[in-house]
Design a protein around this motif. Structure first.
Motif, short mmCIF file in Angstrom:
data_model
loop_
_atom_site.label_atom_id
_atom_site.label_comp_id
_atom_site.label_asym_id
_atom_site.label_seq_id
_atom_site.Cartn_x
_atom_site.Cartn_y
_atom_site.Cartn_z
N LYS A 115 0.85 -1.19 0.00
CA LYS A 115 0.00 0.00 0.00
C LYS A 115 0.89 1.24 0.00
N TYR A 116 1.20 1.72 -1.20
CA TYR A 116 2.07 2.89 -1.32
C TYR A 116 1.27 4.17 -1.04
N VAL A 151 1.43 -5.10 7.24
CA VAL A 151 2.01 -3.78 7.49
C VAL A 151 3.49 -3.84 7.16
N PHE A 204 5.64 5.55 1.27
CA PHE A 204 4.53 4.87 1.94
C PHE A 204 3.48 5.76 2.61
N LEU A 205 3.86 6.97 3.03
CA LEU A 205 2.97 7.68 3.97
C LEU A 205 2.11 8.77 3.33
N SER A 222 -2.75 0.64 9.47
CA SER A 222 -1.46 1.25 9.85
C SER A 222 -0.46 0.99 8.72
N LYS A 223 0.39 1.98 8.44
CA LYS A 223 1.23 1.87 7.25
C LYS A 223 2.62 1.33 7.53
N ASP A 251 -1.75 8.87 7.97
CA ASP A 251 -1.37 7.46 8.11
C ASP A 251 -0.69 7.21 9.46
N CYS A 253 2.10 12.20 9.19
CA CYS A 253 1.61 10.94 9.74
C CYS A 253 1.22 11.12 11.21
#
Lengths: 393, 393
Positions: free
Chosen positions: A4-5, B199, B112-113, B165-166, B117, B138
């Motif tokens: 999940k980018y 994750v 990713f963020l 959650s990332k 997030d 984030c």
């Protein structure tokens, strides 16, 4: 694992052109695609000498962590140089060292751009600036541009249609990709517009020192009375790109924001690289070195222009840059330069199709030629080859 | 001009602590505040030799632009080293060179963020990771952490409360700021949790090579069966930080995303720095060099621990790290270490108050002591001085 980018990754995609251009790495290819300086002009022996000097006298300092702002003597030199050549009035506190001027572009995005913010740019504009700003989810508005730079009435229209525009991104000297240089009048008018509409200008200047004819012009920053212009610079084209040392310059208050952002991004630039460049600037004559580069590139430009006039069809338009690294060619409307590149690669010659330099449009009949990184005979041979393919297609 | 910065700039602020710590630059101050390696251990002569070698034999290549991924022989060395020491199974395609491991943190945020997030982290955690991720807006969720690492039942609770959650950010070896090392069991359990909840884990490992006692443990990545772990590493602590060369390692598909992002951010790392390090690794024995560092730092750690036990009040708690650069001290509940720092600065001694290492909480009675960058007698003298101030306040 399904990754999940971040959403921004949708704007950050592998470019097809970049994939095509990987083919140019074969040694037999005559490539006009890069923006590389001529490596045979790098002052290798001098760099060895100053590197040894720095390690002999300041070894521990040169290999240790240092400040985010950058090495003070180098920032002082940059401020003086800009003041002398570009009409600015900077001191070292106005300068932060960046990891090449590409990082100055990225950090400008980080400091100024929210998702959806408008960036006004020349049309066409620098490919990697598009990539850098795209990552912040901005919207590009291309402003019509002629031989003198952005057409200021068009810029004002765009500013009125897009209130709250965040950034005007320009390369006034020997622009990438067109090689064009802004007139003095347009520089002044841009500074006035930025003040009137309270928009930041990012004046990108990687090639300014590489003038082959005509007079040096003062920077847009020199006409800035409200503090709305930040400028980039780099040692990549006048010294060497391998060290990745560039800078961002502007009002102290703004540069302090860049420093805060750089702290989180990568702490600081390479310490020894900054000290080696500062020692080189102290011990050697960079102007003599730049003159040598100018002489070589001027000849290469002339050879490239001559070959284009001889071997390309006569219905084309092309720029005659007074400096920098690039020519820009506009072919007949029916030509698609991506298709042309594919054909050219079969014959081991390459360039960058112009389409990539337009953030929004599909302008398929333009191309960029780099002339700095090749011997003169190869330039003639390569352009003749493209010319032949053009005539027979 | 009223500057309109990006919204993210609200999260990126000058730290008061950083301002206070500027006072530690005076040479008379005994500062335990930094995280600096001991410069007297830098292999200055060897670096001079390999730098000359690289310039003599590959000068033009070393000073020219190069690929975003980084210098292939260096990436191959890193892959082999990680496989041997950390139980991974990487090849050079799993590695991208970064501008110090700090850039690996920032790029992880960029890849990713999205705003809002969740990043799960140890409590406390690395200050500059908080800065790096904060720039992406984030939200941090701190997971309770003990001598063995994150408490996995607490981690699972947090994952349930925060679906989607990332990132789980951890420093399993000689953590910054606590100096603690995760147990084997917790490493395996973390990898299992990451797979179960899909994750990403960012395993930050700047200090892993600096073990002074006990056995080396396999990385969290070595227990990763689904590709959910990316790892950082750096030459800053085992070679020197001035070159700013670190890396990010992970699944090829993920590393390709990092490469795309780095292209827009700064094109590539310093070419000659990468080649100099690769040449050093080929010509010299880095293990012998690291052993020398270990010996010096082990002694300094012992001296620091001994001084803390002798000069600090007896009601404190402190860690006894098996490696790395830091001790972590918990004082009586009533002590505010920011106030303590101000007093200590009057007596020319400094540390980092622990509060800054908690992204959300105000835990005011902790502090971090760095022991790598100071002679043994100074360590004793400095800690005795803090102890005196503590007893008299």
């Amino acid at each position: 694992m399904e990754y999940k980018y971040a959403k921004r990754m949708e704007h950050i995609k592998a470019s097809e052109i970049r994939e095509l251009l990987k083919l140019t790495e074969k040694p037999e290819v005559i490539s006009f695609a890069g923006g590389l300086p001529a490596p045979e002009l790098f002052p290798v022996e001098e760099i060895k000498a100053v590197n040894d000097h720095v390690l002999d006298h300041h070894g521990e300092q040169a290999l240790q962590y240092a400040t985010t702002e950058g090495y003070k003597p180098l920032r002082e030199w940059i401020a003086k140089r800009m003041n002398a050549n570009l009409g600015t009035s900077f001191s070292d506190d106005n300068i932060m060292i960046t990891h090449g001027s590409q990082q100055a572009l990225d950090l400008s995005g980080k400091v100024f751009l929210d998702e959806g913010d408008v960036v006004l740019c020349e049309s066409p504009t620098y490919l990697a600036a598009i990539s850098a700003f795209n990552a912040y989810g901005c919207r590009f508005v291309e402003v019509e541009t002629d031989e003198e730079g952005m057409i200021i009435t068009e810029l004002e229209k765009a500013l009125k249609v897009n209130p709250g525009s965040k950034l005007i991104y320009v390369i006034p000297d020997f622009q990438n990709p067109t090689g064009r240089t802004w007139s003095l009048k347009r520089r002044r008018e841009l500074a006035d517009m930025a003040a009137k509409y309270q928009v930041m200008v990012l004046e990108d200047n990687p090639y300014g020192e590489l003038r082959y004819e005509g007079e040096f012009l003062p920077s847009v920053k020199s006409f800035d009375r409200v503090g709305s212009v930040v400028c980039t610079g780099t040692f990549s084209k006048v010294f060497c790109p391998g060290y990745r040392i560039g800078w961002i310059a502007g009002e102290k208050e703004v540069i302090r924001k860049y420093v805060l952002v750089k702290q989180g991004v990568d702490l600081q630039c390479n310490t020894i690289a900054q000290m080696v460049i500062a020692a080189y600037l102290e011990k050697y004559d960079i102007d003599a070195h730049i003159n040598k580069i100018r002489e070589v590139y001027r000849k290469r430009r002339d050879v490239a222009l001559d070959a284009v006039s001889r071997y390309f069809p006569s219905d084309i338009k092309y720029t005659k840059p007074e400096g920098g690294l690039f020519l820009w060619i506009e072919l007949g409307e029916s030509v698609n330069t991506v298709d042309l590149l594919e054909k050219c690669l079969e014959y081991d010659v390459a360039f960058v199709p112009g389409n990539s330099f337009y953030p929004n449009q599909n302008k398929c009949n333009t191309l960029r030629i780099n002339f700095s990184n090749m011997q003169e005979d190869k330039i003639t041979e390569g352009i003749a080859r493209i010319g032949r393919i053009l005539r027979h297609s």
